[in-house]
Scaffold this motif. Sequence first.
Motif, short mmCIF file in Angstrom:
data_model
loop_
_atom_site.label_atom_id
_atom_site.label_comp_id
_atom_site.label_asym_id
_atom_site.label_seq_id
_atom_site.Cartn_x
_atom_site.Cartn_y
_atom_site.Cartn_z
N ARG A 52 47.64 50.38 34.51
CA ARG A 52 46.31 50.95 34.68
C ARG A 52 45.26 50.19 33.88
NH1 ARG A 52 46.10 55.32 32.29
NH2 ARG A 52 48.25 55.56 31.54
N ASP A 53 45.61 49.83 32.65
CA ASP A 53 44.63 49.16 31.79
C ASP A 53 44.18 47.82 32.36
OD1 ASP A 53 44.64 51.20 29.94
OD2 ASP A 53 45.91 50.16 28.47
N ILE A 54 45.09 47.07 32.96
CA ILE A 54 44.75 45.73 33.42
C ILE A 54 43.72 45.75 34.53
CG2 ILE A 54 46.50 45.47 35.24
CD1 ILE A 54 45.63 42.84 32.54
N ARG A 55 43.60 46.87 35.26
CA ARG A 55 42.65 46.93 36.38
C ARG A 55 41.21 46.72 35.91
NH1 ARG A 55 46.56 46.65 40.35
NH2 ARG A 55 48.29 47.00 38.91
N ALA A 56 40.92 47.06 34.67
CA ALA A 56 39.54 46.92 34.18
C ALA A 56 39.12 45.46 34.05
CB ALA A 56 39.40 47.62 32.83
N SER A 57 40.08 44.55 34.07
CA SER A 57 39.76 43.13 33.87
C SER A 57 38.82 42.59 34.94
CB SER A 57 41.04 42.30 33.83
OG SER A 57 41.74 42.38 35.06
N LYS A 58 38.81 43.20 36.11
CA LYS A 58 38.00 42.68 37.22
C LYS A 58 36.53 43.13 37.16
CE LYS A 58 41.65 42.17 40.69
NZ LYS A 58 42.03 42.47 42.11
N PHE A 59 36.21 44.04 36.25
CA PHE A 59 34.86 44.60 36.24
C PHE A 59 33.89 43.86 35.34
CE2 PHE A 59 37.53 48.17 37.63
CZ PHE A 59 36.88 48.52 38.80
N HIS A 60 34.39 43.02 34.45
CA HIS A 60 33.50 42.29 33.55
C HIS A 60 32.80 41.16 34.31
CE1 HIS A 60 35.30 44.19 29.96
NE2 HIS A 60 36.42 44.13 30.66
N PRO A 61 31.54 40.91 33.98
CA PRO A 61 30.88 39.77 34.65
C PRO A 61 31.45 38.44 34.10
CG PRO A 61 29.47 40.69 32.93
CD PRO A 61 30.65 41.61 33.05
N THR A 62 31.47 37.44 34.98
CA THR A 62 31.31 37.58 36.40
C THR A 62 32.64 38.01 37.03
OG1 THR A 62 31.77 35.20 36.67
CG2 THR A 62 29.49 35.84 36.55
#
Length: 378
Positions: A354-364
Motif C-alpha cells: 500500500r505504501d509504495i502506491r504513493a510514489s506515483k503522486f509526487h511531481p513529476t
Amino acid sequence: MTTLQEPQARPLDRTASLDDRVAQVTPVLAGHAGRHDVDGTFVSESLDALRDAGLLAAAVPTELGGLGAGPRELAGLQRELAHHCGSTALASSMHQHVVCFTAWRYRRGLPGAEATLRRVADEGIVLVSTGGGDWTHPRGEAVRVDGGFRVSGHKRFCSQAGAGTVMSTMASYDDPEQGRRVLNFAVPFASEGVSVLDSWDTMGMRGTASNDIVLEDVFVPDERVLANRPYGVIDPPLQVIGSIAFPIVSAAYLGVAEAAFTAAVDSVRQRSDSPTLRRQVGLMKHRLQVAGWALDAALDMVGEDPAPSLDVLTSVMIAKREIALAGVEVCDLAMEVAGGPAFFRGSVVERCYRDIRASKFHPTTPEETLLLAGQQLF
C-alpha cells in the motif's frame, strides 16, 4: 506478570557516526510502524527518536551544529529508515530535503538560512514542505500589503504537518509589472490564520499525517519571501530544489520496496526449490538493482552542491520514475511470492504494497516525466 516495554532509543553518544545513529533509532521505528498504519496516526515516537539521535539535523552544516550530510548521505539515511517504517522515512524526507536546500542557501549567504539551520540543530524544529502539492502552480494567492503580503490557500499532502514548526510554501502573485509570479516563503505554524486539518485517511503511508494546511489571510513579511519566480515554469531555483529533494524522497520508496522484498523472501525459504518462486525472486532482485543504479546515477549528477540545471532535474525525475515503477512491481511480486499470509493486515508486505502506491503522486508523475524528458530534445 511481565509488562511489555515499548522500544526506546538508547542514550546517544554525541560523537556517534551517522550509521550508528540510524542503528539506534530503527528499533523504535519498527516497533511502532504497524500500530500507526492500522490507526492512521502520526509516527510521533519515531520523529522523537530521530530528533534525540540528532538525525533531524543531519543536513545542517557541522559548523552550525549538524552532521553535514549531503544529498547522497541523506538518500542513504531515508532508504535505511524505510526498511523499518515507510511512513517515517517519507515524512522525515520532506524535512530533510528542505534542510538540505537551506544549507545550499546558507553556502551562498542568502538571508534567513543560517538562523533556520541553527534552530534545526539547537531546538530540533521540524520543517514542512508544501512543494509537492504546489510545484509550478501553487495552491494559494498572495496580495501585496504594507510590509509584505497577505496569503490565503489550501495546501495538500503536507507530511508531518501537525509536528511542524515552519512551513516552506509558495503562492501565486499578480505582479503589476511582471505579471503572474510565484512567491516562495517561510510561514511559522504559530502564525495567525494557519490551521491544520485532520484530513489524512488514505490507503498507504498512513503514518505520515500528511494533512491539509489552510492559510487564511496570513501575513508574510517581506523578509520571509525567499524567491520571486515565474509562474508555471521550472526555473533555476526550482531546478535546484527538485534536484536535491527527489533523490532523497525516492530513496525512501526504494527502501519500502526493499523491505517488501526482504520480508517476502524470508517468508518462503522453506519452499525455495520452486522454479516459479526463484524466477519471481530473481525478477524482484533485478528491478531493485536497476532502480538502485538509477538512484546512484542521479545522485552522481546532483553532487554535493548542485547548480541549476534542467538536464540534471530531468535525469533525477527519470530515476524517480524508474524507482516508482520498479517499486510497485516489486511489491506486487512480493505479495505473490509471500502468498496468502501477506494478504492479511499487519503483514510487512501488505503495508509496503500500500505504501509504495504513493510514489506515483509526487511531481513529476511517471507520465509527466516522459513528457519532460521528450521536451528536452526539441
